[in-house]
Structure formats: structure tokens, C-alpha cells
Design a protein around this motif. Structure first.
Motif, PDB file in Angstrom:
ATOM      1  N   PRO A  41       0.838  -1.208   0.000  1.00  0.00           N
ATOM      2  CA  PRO A  41       0.000   0.000   0.000  1.00  0.00           C
ATOM      3  C   PRO A  41       0.871   1.255   0.000  1.00  0.00           C
ATOM      4  N   ALA A  42       0.229   2.385  -0.214  1.00  0.00           N
ATOM      5  CA  ALA A  42       0.916   3.670  -0.228  1.00  0.00           C
ATOM      6  C   ALA A  42       0.063   4.706   0.481  1.00  0.00           C
ATOM      7  N   ILE A  43       0.695   5.783   0.890  1.00  0.00           N
ATOM      8  CA  ILE A  43      -0.024   6.926   1.443  1.00  0.00           C
ATOM      9  C   ILE A  43       0.026   8.053   0.422  1.00  0.00           C
ATOM     10  N   ALA A  44      -1.143   8.525   0.018  1.00  0.00           N
ATOM     11  CA  ALA A  44      -1.245   9.628  -0.944  1.00  0.00           C
ATOM     12  C   ALA A  44      -1.807  10.850  -0.248  1.00  0.00           C
ATOM     13  N   CYS A  45      -1.319  12.018  -0.638  1.00  0.00           N
ATOM     14  CA  CYS A  45      -1.828  13.252  -0.038  1.00  0.00           C
ATOM     15  C   CYS A  45      -2.123  14.267  -1.134  1.00  0.00           C
ATOM     16  N   LEU A  46      -2.925  15.263  -0.771  1.00  0.00           N
ATOM     17  CA  LEU A  46      -3.163  16.404  -1.650  1.00  0.00           C
ATOM     18  C   LEU A  46      -2.081  17.446  -1.388  1.00  0.00           C
ATOM     19  N   TRP A  47      -1.549  18.014  -2.464  1.00  0.00           N
ATOM     20  CA  TRP A  47      -0.419  18.942  -2.370  1.00  0.00           C
ATOM     21  C   TRP A  47      -0.833  20.272  -2.998  1.00  0.00           C
ATOM     22  N   PRO A  48      -0.858  21.367  -2.225  1.00  0.00           N
ATOM     23  CA  PRO A  48      -1.220  22.662  -2.815  1.00  0.00           C
ATOM     24  C   PRO A  48      -0.166  23.137  -3.807  1.00  0.00           C
ATOM     25  N   THR A  49      -0.626  23.645  -4.955  1.00  0.00           N
ATOM     26  CA  THR A  49       0.278  24.123  -5.998  1.00  0.00           C
ATOM     27  C   THR A  49      -0.221  25.470  -6.496  1.00  0.00           C
ATOM     28  N   VAL A  50       0.566  26.101  -7.348  1.00  0.00           N
ATOM     29  CA  VAL A  50       0.150  27.386  -7.923  1.00  0.00           C
ATOM     30  C   VAL A  50      -1.023  27.201  -8.881  1.00  0.00           C
ATOM     31  N   ARG A  51      -1.255  25.974  -9.343  1.00  0.00           N
ATOM     32  CA  ARG A  51      -2.370  25.688 -10.250  1.00  0.00           C
ATOM     33  C   ARG A  51      -3.607  25.181  -9.517  1.00  0.00           C
ATOM     34  N   GLY A  52      -3.466  24.838  -8.249  1.00  0.00           N
ATOM     35  CA  GLY A  52      -4.572  24.271  -7.492  1.00  0.00           C
ATOM     36  C   GLY A  52      -4.080  23.217  -6.540  1.00  0.00           C
ATOM     37  N   GLU A  53      -4.275  21.937  -6.881  1.00  0.00           N
ATOM     38  CA  GLU A  53      -3.805  20.831  -6.051  1.00  0.00           C
ATOM     39  C   GLU A  53      -3.348  19.684  -6.937  1.00  0.00           C
ATOM     40  N   SER A  54      -2.399  18.903  -6.404  1.00  0.00           N
ATOM     41  CA  SER A  54      -1.950  17.682  -7.050  1.00  0.00           C
ATOM     42  C   SER A  54      -2.017  16.549  -6.032  1.00  0.00           C
ATOM     43  N   VAL A  55      -1.992  15.323  -6.526  1.00  0.00           N
ATOM     44  CA  VAL A  55      -1.881  14.148  -5.672  1.00  0.00           C
ATOM     45  C   VAL A  55      -0.423  13.707  -5.672  1.00  0.00           C
ATOM     46  N   VAL A  56       0.144  13.487  -4.489  1.00  0.00           N
ATOM     47  CA  VAL A  56       1.530  13.035  -4.361  1.00  0.00           C
ATOM     48  C   VAL A  56       1.542  11.743  -3.559  1.00  0.00           C
ATOM     49  N   LEU A  57       2.257  10.737  -4.032  1.00  0.00           N
ATOM     50  CA  LEU A  57       2.398   9.464  -3.346  1.00  0.00           C
ATOM     51  C   LEU A  57       3.669   8.768  -3.829  1.00  0.00           C
ATOM     52  N   ASP A  58       4.265   7.999  -2.977  1.00  0.00           N
ATOM     53  CA  ASP A  58       3.978   7.623  -1.613  1.00  0.00           C
ATOM     54  C   ASP A  58       4.674   8.632  -0.694  1.00  0.00           C
ATOM     55  N   VAL A  59       4.015   9.047   0.388  1.00  0.00           N
ATOM     56  CA  VAL A  59       4.631  10.011   1.297  1.00  0.00           C
ATOM     57  C   VAL A  59       4.992   9.369   2.629  1.00  0.00           C
ATOM     58  N   GLY A  60       5.229   8.058   2.628  1.00  0.00           N
ATOM     59  CA  GLY A  60       5.780   7.466   3.838  1.00  0.00           C
ATOM     60  C   GLY A  60       5.296   6.108   4.256  1.00  0.00           C
ATOM     61  N   ALA A  61       4.535   5.418   3.414  1.00  0.00           N
ATOM     62  CA  ALA A  61       4.045   4.101   3.836  1.00  0.00           C
ATOM     63  C   ALA A  61       5.155   3.065   3.852  1.00  0.00           C
ATOM     64  N   THR A  62       5.943   3.019   2.785  1.00  0.00           N
ATOM     65  CA  THR A  62       7.007   2.024   2.682  1.00  0.00           C
ATOM     66  C   THR A  62       8.255   2.653   2.081  1.00  0.00           C
ATOM     67  N   ILE A  63       9.378   2.021   2.367  1.00  0.00           N
ATOM     68  CA  ILE A  63      10.662   2.545   1.911  1.00  0.00           C
ATOM     69  C   ILE A  63      11.151   1.735   0.711  1.00  0.00           C
ATOM     70  N   GLY A  64      11.586   2.434  -0.336  1.00  0.00           N
ATOM     71  CA  GLY A  64      12.101   1.766  -1.520  1.00  0.00           C
ATOM     72  C   GLY A  64      10.983   1.326  -2.449  1.00  0.00           C
ATOM     73  N   ALA A  65      11.339   1.127  -3.726  1.00  0.00           N
ATOM     74  CA  ALA A  65      10.336   0.709  -4.700  1.00  0.00           C
ATOM     75  C   ALA A  65      11.026   0.145  -5.926  1.00  0.00           C
ATOM     76  N   ASP A  66      10.457  -0.946  -6.458  1.00  0.00           N
ATOM     77  CA  ASP A  66      10.910  -1.410  -7.767  1.00  0.00           C
ATOM     78  C   ASP A  66      10.031  -0.761  -8.836  1.00  0.00           C
ATOM     79  N   ALA A  67      10.313  -1.060 -10.093  1.00  0.00           N
ATOM     80  CA  ALA A  67       9.604  -0.401 -11.189  1.00  0.00           C
ATOM     81  C   ALA A  67       8.114  -0.701 -11.164  1.00  0.00           C
TER      82      ALA A  67
END
Length: 354
Positions: free
Chosen positions: A129-155
Motif C-alpha cells: 500500500p501507499a499513502i497519498a496526499c493532496l499537495w497545494p500548488t500554484v495551479r490548485g492541487e496535485s496528488v503526491v504518493l507515496d509520502v511514507g508508507a514504505t521505503i524503496g520501490a521497484d519499477a
């Protein structure tokens, strides 16, 4: 979803427990009057606060729990003593059994992820699993993930994150084909570690439905809002998140100091206070509070542990929208359309906070 959304709350989670959770739920009810609640916590602490909010109490089913997970508990420790009987576990289980549509907790992140994985299980095609968050931007908002559920990732894990993040963007940002970028040290295809480059190749060649692959993005693209979804692994994502939060606080302190430095500064502030109020509102982290656990067989939202009632209400309303717009169905639809190599190895699992 045509029926009312039922929200399960871990009332004992976070730095402030029921004193924030109950007023936050009451704020949510004001803005989402068709919401219903299932609240788990200590009766002696929760019921006096519910009594003070009769409208909330009228649409709430309350369950007393003796055990609460502490903010400094290790995930394994929380699982040992808190499984089946803590307010956190029972709130998650309410989503599993169908008593609730979504679970919200401000409690220990590692324990919440470990319990959610143990209780709800991962989706069949998702290794981690992953943790996704909303990220404020100059255009509005974006979704950013993973912000801390697990360390490292393969392709393949990065590709899974891209698909799940795009599904969330379709719900929250109301974009039919969100643009997706992989966070990297440069935009050139030859740059970056092998896992990121391979994930970029897969996304570029797959032509996945409901997703437009933009390519690599850099750190400054997060604030620009270059893409609708930014994908990275949990170590880098968590550092980026904490850096952004710290920078926002730093800028706020600089502005406060500058505005009080001289008489002319104070006079200038009086003329510009409307603009400063708008800036403060834009940079308020409470407005984008709530990390969505993606890849589980159910919706779990992690609120910031130190937030106030306004911030907790933001997390609760995010959960409401996830359930209302049927996030799970969109994730399953998009994951099913993703070709996954049968020989792809499962990634090592590293729970948040462990």
C-alpha cells in the motif's frame, strides 16, 4: 453511492484524542449533512463531548473501547495488544465488515498502516500500500504518493502507485485523464536510478486508460503543479512532504517578523492584510490534511496527529468524498486494465514506522 456515507472514527487517535475528533466530526456534519458516524473510544472521554454536539450524537453509533494505541507504540507492539479491541482496530474493522464506508484516524501512522494491512488486506494486484496526499500548488492541487508508507520501490511498484494515484485524482480533482509524472533528479530519460527509469519506460509504452504519462518531474515541479499526480517511493516522498511543511512555516515566520519590524511595515500590512489573509489561507496545512491509504481492500485516511478540529474535519471530508465517489471501484477498474508481468517479483514489505 446513493445512500448516506458512514464514517468510522478512531476517537482516541492523535495528540489530542476526542477533544479534536468530536468537534472535527461536528464540523464535517455541518458541511456534509447526510453523513453518519460510527465512533470508537473511551466512553468517559467521548460521551461528554458527544452530548455537547446533539446533532452529531443523533447520527452517531458509539462503541466503547478500553484500549487505545499510543502515538509512540511500535506497529508490532500495537498489533499485539491492540488487535481486536483498540479503538483504532475496531474503526478499521467497521470498514471491513461494511458497518462503515471509510475509516479516519489521527493515530500512530505505523500502527494504523500495520493494522489496516492486517485487517483489510492488500488488493490482489498490489504488493504494498501507499499513502497519498493532496499537495497545494500554484495551479490548485496535485496528488503526491507515496509520502511514507514504505521505503524503496521497484519499477512495478512505481507503476502501481501511478495507477492508484491517477484513480484518486479522478475522484478528488475530477479529472478524467490525470497527468502523471515520476519524481526524479532530472527530466532526461537517461537520469535516475534503474527502477525509476524502468517505471518510466513501462508507463510510456503501456498507454494506460484514464492516465496520461507526462514523464519525469523534478522537486520544483511539486509546487508548480506541473502534473496532476507525482509518484515517488515513501522515503523520498516523506522527506519532500516534511520539507514543504517546514518551508511553509519558515516563510510564515519570516513574514510575521517582517511585518512587525517597523512602523511603515505595520502600516503596509494594514493595507495588504486582505492579500496576506488569502496567502495564509492558501498555505494552511489544515486545508489539505489527510493521507489516503491506497492499495487496501477498503478506504483508510490518516489525519495529522497534531491537527486541530478544522484539520481533522478536512481529513474526514476527504474520506467522505473518497467513499461518495467510489474510490475503490475506480482503483480496481484501473488496476485491472494494467498489464502486470507474471514474473514480477513481490517487493519487500516495510511497514511505516517500523
Amino acid at each position: 453511492m446513493t445512500r448516506p456515507v458512514t464514517i468510522a472514527l478512531d476517537a482516541m487517535g492523535g495528540d489530542h484524542g476526542p477533544s479534536v475528533v468530536i468537534p472535527g466530526a461536528a464540523l464535517t456534519l455541518e458541511r456534509r449533512p447526510d453523513a453518519k458516524f460510527v465512533i470508537f473510544g473511551n466512553e468517559g472521554e467521548v460521551m461528554p463531548l458527544l452530548d455537547a454536539h446533539p446533532k452529531l450524537k443523533a447520527v452517531t453509533t458509539f462503541h466503547h473501547t478500553e484500549v487505545s494505541v499510543k502515538m509512540d507504540d511500535k506497529p508490532s507492539q500495537a498489533l499485539r495488544y491492540g488487535r481486536y479491541k483498540s479503538s483504532m482496530w475496531r474503526a478499521i474493522d467497521a470498514t471491513k465488515t461494511g458497518e462503515a464506508d471509510v475509516t479516519i484516524s489521527a493515530g500512530n501512522t505505523g500502527a494504523l498502516m500495520a493494522m489496516s494491512k492486517f485487517c483489510l488486506k492488500s488488493m490482489p494486484q498490489v504488493d504494498r500500500p501507499a499513502i497519498a496526499c493532496l499537495w497545494p500548488t500554484v495551479r490548485g492541487e496535485s496528488v503526491v504518493l507515496d509520502v511514507g508508507a514504505t521505503i524503496g520501490a521497484d519499477a512495478q511498484h512505481l507503476v502501481d502507485l501511478a495507477v492508484m494515484g491517477a484513480a484518486m485524482a479522478r475522484v478528488v480533482l475530477d479529472i478524467d485523464r490525470p497527468s502523471v509524472g515520476l519524481l526524479n533528479v532530472g527530466v532526461e530519460e537517461i537520469k535516475g536510478v534503474e527502477a525509476v527509469k524502468e517505471a518510466g519506460r513501462i508507463l510510456r509504452e503501456s498507454a494506460l486508460p484514464h492516465l496520461d504519462y507526462h514523464g519525469f518531474v523534478e522537486g520544483d515541479d511539486l509546487g508548480k503543479g506541473t502534473v496532476d499526480v507525482v509518484v515517488t517511493e515513501g522515503f523520498t516522498g516523506n522527506i519532500a512532504l516534511k520539507t514543504a511543511e517546514g518551508t511553509a512555516k519558515q516563510i510564515g515566520e519570516y513574514l510575521r517578523a517582517a511585518m512587525g519590524r517597523s512602523l511603515m511595515s505595520k502600516i503596509g500590512y494594514l493595507f495588504a492584510r486582505g492579500a496576506f489573509a488569502a496567502l495564509r489561507d492558501k498555505m494552511d496545512p489544515r486545508k489539505v490534511n489527510g493521507g489516503v491509504f491506497l492499495g487496501l481492500e477498503g478506504i483508510v485516511i490518516k489525519s495529522h496527529g497534531g491537527t486541530d478540529a478544522v484539520g481533522f474535519a478536512s481529513a474526514t471530508e476527504l474520506g467522505y468524498e473518497m467513499a461518495r465517489e467510489n474510490l475503490m471501484a475506480k482503483v480496481r477498474e484501473m488496476m485491472a486494465a494494467t498489464a502486470r508481468p507474471s514474473s514480477a517479483p513481490a517487493s519487500p514489505q516495510v511497514a511505516a514506522g517500523e
